[in-house]
Design a protein around this motif. Structure first.
Motif, PDB file in Angstrom:
ATOM      1  N   ILE A 144      16.560  13.147  21.557  1.00 53.17           N
ATOM      2  CA  ILE A 144      16.243  13.991  22.709  1.00 53.17           C
ATOM      3  C   ILE A 144      14.855  13.617  23.179  1.00 53.17           C
ATOM      4  O   ILE A 144      13.938  13.435  22.372  1.00 53.17           O
ATOM      5  N   ALA A 145      14.702  13.448  24.483  1.00 53.24           N
ATOM      6  CA  ALA A 145      13.441  12.979  25.050  1.00 53.24           C
ATOM      7  C   ALA A 145      12.644  14.145  25.608  1.00 53.24           C
ATOM      8  O   ALA A 145      13.183  15.031  26.262  1.00 53.24           O
ATOM      9  N   GLU A 146      11.325  14.121  25.332  1.00 53.98           N
ATOM     10  CA  GLU A 146      10.414  15.097  25.941  1.00 53.98           C
ATOM     11  C   GLU A 146       9.710  14.445  27.121  1.00 53.98           C
ATOM     12  O   GLU A 146       9.635  13.225  27.218  1.00 53.98           O
ATOM     13  N   GLY A 147       9.175  15.263  28.025  1.00 53.95           N
ATOM     14  CA  GLY A 147       8.309  14.752  29.079  1.00 53.95           C
ATOM     15  C   GLY A 147       9.024  14.243  30.308  1.00 53.95           C
ATOM     16  O   GLY A 147       8.468  13.400  31.024  1.00 53.95           O
ATOM     17  N   VAL A 148      10.240  14.728  30.611  1.00 57.03           N
ATOM     18  CA  VAL A 148      10.929  14.323  31.843  1.00 57.03           C
ATOM     19  C   VAL A 148      10.277  15.068  33.002  1.00 57.03           C
ATOM     20  O   VAL A 148      10.489  16.268  33.180  1.00 57.03           O
ATOM     21  N   GLU A 149       9.489  14.346  33.787  1.00 60.66           N
ATOM     22  CA  GLU A 149       8.708  14.991  34.845  1.00 60.66           C
ATOM     23  C   GLU A 149       9.206  14.655  36.239  1.00 60.66           C
ATOM     24  O   GLU A 149       8.751  15.252  37.211  1.00 60.66           O
ATOM     25  N   THR A 150      10.132  13.690  36.366  1.00 68.52           N
ATOM     26  CA  THR A 150      10.705  13.360  37.667  1.00 68.52           C
ATOM     27  C   THR A 150      12.178  13.038  37.483  1.00 68.52           C
ATOM     28  O   THR A 150      12.659  12.813  36.358  1.00 68.52           O
TER      29      THR A 150
END
Length: 936
Positions: free
Chosen positions: A763-769
């Motif tokens: 699972i990835a953190e930091g999806v900002e766009t």
């Protein structure tokens, strides 16, 4: 809270027959209401406790209510309002309000008295006076002559001055006249009329008759017989007077008299010289003086002597200038005892504007005053030992400091904590512990001088304030006495208990300015050092040493206090499957609200507790609160698993798994799989064997484990093999920069490969766009969280977010790309990175050796080599070639202008280069999406 179940205040509050409300002064929110209030307002207690004062006091403007509440926060006061009951009925009330302390906040205790009856009496008296002034001489409204023989009535006037207008078509026969009389009065009028036929006496009768406007009026019919010597009356002459208004006035007077005599408030009426002309029965009950004893006297005969001349001068000035005064004073009963009364006085003026009378209403509020004193005692004293509590201690400390400044003396603040009390309390029960604390409190008081203060802060912690010392050395004898008072054996029942005490001492004044809170913290710190030195001793605060550790100790104390006072809250950041849009969970993140409405960020306080035992306490609170929230959401029909970060200090606790098991047992509605415990990768590496054991035991409970910030530590294949965590959380630093940094993209690709190889969920953190999400989906990562998806939010906001969440349409079209097509993704990132580096070059922050030619950059080399070989046949490829060449043409022109010193021109055209970059990026993304389709 003051009204918590089982406290003395709760019993006093609930059992009292007086109407009572606890109100939060800023918002006007009713915090609590007693059963008497529920009966008076007609609401259930629970409903009334959710209202605001504005819901029942609708007559007063909001700014007036706010001003009154601000005044009451400083001192008790009394007001008159109209309050609306649940059925809409308005009742006149007198409100006695007083501030009470509830921990750090101030509440208002309002005691409400129904003054409707008193108000009615005042209005009735005023109406009576108006009627007396308006009364004129009585005249007849109609005059008639009646002939009994012919039974005809001759009206001697044809008009009427009676209200309601003249009677239309005045009849001349008795029968016609009788037809206009009210049906209820008809029979009596008929009999009276018949009696006149055989009577020679003056006749008077009252009845109601229909007027010209259709209404019925009260008429008084008076008539006298006309007789001769021969026999009975040959005629009658009479007059009719409209007495409707008189009847109404009489009824009002009777009502006023009833109110006057039956009112529960004492009523006093004086003449303009303030001599008593009447009192009611309630006055006698309140003062002990009969009506005869009070008549003709000035009310000052009741004076207690507690109010001075200034008080009465202010009262009389208000009466003459405003015509009204309301306040509280002490008077003396006939038996000599003092009583408190709430007194309102109104001046009554005549038609010429001069004061004619004074009307006073008095209510005995002695019991309410006693209640207030008991409330203040409860608010400022410890319920167990009756010693001053923290609130009163703060006031005493302020006074002590002010006294020390005036008289140039010294104050000693002693923080005392009992050694061994916990063992007694746990081993012999809380009842024994409470009796021990009461005994210690008495001993400490006996060991002190009269002017000193001993307070209990809670538990086994006491604070002593020694005042008026000539210098710090003057307390040398007092400190051993305090130690001796605590260390002498105590006998409770047949058991002798031996405990001791650790004392921390600090002094005022000091070289640096300090306030009472700082003095308490210094004494607390010194007490802690006394415990470290071996207990059963005192330690003097070292100001020099404190300067080095004060910041950290104070902040830890603030965090501990915030945890105890439940200041922390949890916010929840959603986790989603980007491809399907499903909400797969939420990460619980601790927040510390500030009083101004802001929020302290975790980075401001979590590092302070990272290696402190407070981290475990804070972590337990987070776990408990998160599980409670999962239960609450489940009850609403919302299933959202929650993940919680657990610090290394918390994880190292030997009973971590046991406490986790008990916590899950207290939340049976929560599936253990709905809890994910996130462990920092760096924490796991510190003690691999211990963390691995914790994860194994936790998995047996059904709990899920995840490695947080994966990729920031020393990840290795053996490390991943040793830790059976089911999920890897890719650190946000790699995700944030992967659109522009080839190295971060390569790390991210490697983590995805490790996750696949070891069958771990990523699972990835930091999806900002939206672009971050698209690229992650192309790399095969479907689970993510980040600000673009949803920021951390309150539990209530989270529920609303779930209802409205929709992923971007472009995410559903993304598919994992083949390994052979990964260079295309890297080429896109390298192109964006090149444009960013060119920006830095033109703005003066970049490296001068940046390749500018279309065939020299990394993208150009890939494009004309491997890229053209694999994708050259596609139509999109030529468009990308054209755009790429144009990018480098513009770049060469900008660089030329920059080299020639035309910096403004080069900066002005950077926007053109950025537009070309975005167009090229868009075409490259189309190409990535096209080659990633499953059917290609």
């Amino acid at each position: 809270m003051l009204g918590e179940e089982g406290t003395p205040f709760q019993g006093f509050f609930d059992d009292n027959t007086l109407v009572m409300l606890l109100v939060e002064p800023e918002s006007g929110q009713i915090i609590a209401a007693n059963p008497a209030a529920a009966r008076f307002y007609g609401y259930p207690v629970e409903r009334l406790s959710r209202l605001r004062i504005s819901d029942i006091n609708t007559a007063d403007p909001a700014h007036t209510r706010a001003a009154r509440m601000r005044a009451v926060r400083k001192e008790a006061n009394a007001f008159e309002f109209q309050h609306r009951r649940s059925d809409g009925e308005l009742r006149d009330v007198e409100v006695f309000a007083t501030p009470v302390r509830d921990g750090p906040r101030t509440l208002l205790l309002s005691i409400i008295h129904d003054s409707t009856a008193r108000k009615q009496a005042e209005r009735a008296l005023q109406a009576s006076e108006e009627r007396l002034r308006a009364a004129g001489e009585i005249v007849y409204d109609r005059i008639y002559r009646w002939d009994p023989g012919s039974d005809q009535i001759e009206w001697l006037d044809r008009g009427s001055r009676a209200p309601g207008g003249p009677i239309a078509e005045v009849p001349v026969g008795v029968a016609d006249w009788m037809s206009m009389i009210h049906p209820d009065d008809h029979e009596g009028a008929r009999h009276a009329w018949e009696r006149r036929r055989h009577s020679s006496e003056t006749f008077e009768h009252e009845y109601r008759i229909r007027s010209g406007d259709g209404s019925y009026r009260h008429w008084l019919d008076r008539s006298s017989p006309l007789v001769d010597d021969a026999g009975p009356p040959f005629a009658w002459v009479g007059g009719c007077t409209d007495v409707t208004e008189r009847k109404r006035s009489d009824e009002k007077l009777r009502l006023a008299a009833t109110v006057f005599t039956s009112a529960q408030e004492g009523i006093v009426i004086t003449d303009r010289h303030a001599n008593i002309i009447d009192v009611n029965d309630a006055f006698t009950r309140i003062t002990g003086y009969t009506r005869d004893e009070a008549l003709g006297r000035n009310p000052r005969f009741l004076s207690s002597g507690r109010q001075g001349r200034d008080f009465y001068e202010t009262m009389w000035r208000s009466l003459h200038e405003r015509g009204f005064w309301l306040g509280e004073l002490w008077n003396r009963h006939k038996d000599g005892t003092l009583f408190a009364e709430l007194l309102s006085i109104s001046s009554v003026r005549g038609d010429n504007g001069d004061i004619q009378n004074y009307v006073a209403l008095l209510t005995d509020v002695t019991e309410q005053k006693a209640y207030k004193e008991r409330l203040e005692h409860i608010a400022y004293h410890d319920s167990l030992t009756n010693l001053p509590n923290r609130a009163l201690l703060s006031d005493r400390l302020h006074q002590a400091i002010a006294q020390a400044r005036r008289h140039a003396t010294t104050v000693a603040v002693v923080y005392l904590d009992l050694d061994g009390f916990k063992e007694v309390n746990d081993g012999f029960g809380h009842d024994v512990g409470d009796r021990l604390l009461i005994e210690i409190a008495g001993r400490l008081q006996n060991a002190l001088r009269e002017e000193d203060t001993v307070a209990r802060l809670g538990g086994d912690e006491f604070v002593v304030v020694l005042v008026g010392l000539p210098d710090p050395g003057a307390c040398a004898d007092l400190l051993p006495r305090l130690l001796a008072a605590a260390t002498r054996p105590l006998r409770v029942d047949d058991q002798v208990h031996e405990i001791s005490a650790s004392l921390g001492v600090t002094f005022y004044p000091q070289p640096d300015p300090v306030d009472p809170d700082q003095l308490l913290r210094q004494a607390d710190q010194a007490m802690y050092q006394a415990k470290l030195d071996g207990k059963n001793r005192f330690h003097l605060f070292d100001a020099e040493q404190d300067r080095n550790v004060r910041g950290q100790v104070e902040r830890l104390g603030q965090i501990r206090a915030a945890l105890q006072s439940r200041e922390f809250v949890l916010h929840y950041q959603p986790k989603v499957n980007m491809r399907t849009g499903e909400v797969v969970g939420a990460e619980a993140l601790i927040r510390w609200p500030q009083g101004s409405g802001g929020m302290r960020q975790p980075a401001d306080f979590l590092p302070l507790v990272e290696n402190h035992l407070l981290a475990a306490t804070l972590g337990e609170w987070v776990l408990e609160t998160a599980l409670t929230q999962v239960e609450s959401w489940k009850a609403m029909g919302l299933h959202v698993p929650v993940s919680v970060n657990v610090s290394g200090c918390h994880l190292q606790q030997t009973d971590f798994i046991d406490r986790l098991r008990r916590m899950l047992q207290t939340h049976p509605a929560v599936d253990p799989a709905d809890l994910t415990i996130e462990i920092l990768e760096t924490t796991a590496l510190m003690d691999l064997a211990h963390v691995s054991s914790i994860i194994q035991q936790g998995k047996q409970l059904g709990v899920v484990f995840a490695l947080d910030d994966f990729g920031t530590g020393y990840s290795s294949l053996s490390y991943l093999k040793s830790l059976p965590a089911g999920q890897l959380k890719i650190d946000r630093s790699f995700v944030r920069d992967m659109l522009d940094d080839r190295d971060d993209l390569a790390i991210l690709e490697g983590i995805m490969g490790l996750a696949a190889a070891f069958r771990r969920e990523a699972i990835a953190e930091g999806v900002e766009t939206a672009e971050h999400g698209e690229l992650l989906l192309q790399l095969g990562c479907e689970l993510a969280q980040g600000f673009f998806i949803g920021r951390p939010m309150s539990a209530d906001d989270f529920v609303q977010w779930v209802d409205s969440w929709q992923p971007p349409p472009g995410w559903r079209r993304q598919h994992p790309i083949q390994t052979a097509d990964l260079p295309l993704v890297f080429a896109l990132v390298e192109h964006r990175a090149w444009v960013n580096e060119f920006d830095e070059l033109v703005t003066g922050n970049g490296r001068a050796e940046l390749p500018v030619g279309a065939d020299e950059c990394h993208f150009g080399k890939w494009f004309r080599g491997e890229g053209e070989e694999r994708y050259g046949a596609r139509s999109e490829y030529e468009e990308i070639r054209t755009l790429h060449n144009r990018v480098h043409q513009v770049a060469e022109q900008l660089l030329g202008a920059y080299s020639e010193g035309r910096h403004d021109e080069s900066l002005a055209r950077l926007g053109e280069l950025h537009d070309l970059r975005e167009m090229m990026t868009m075409h490259l993304r189309y190409l990535v999406q096209a080659v990633g389709q499953p059917d290609r």
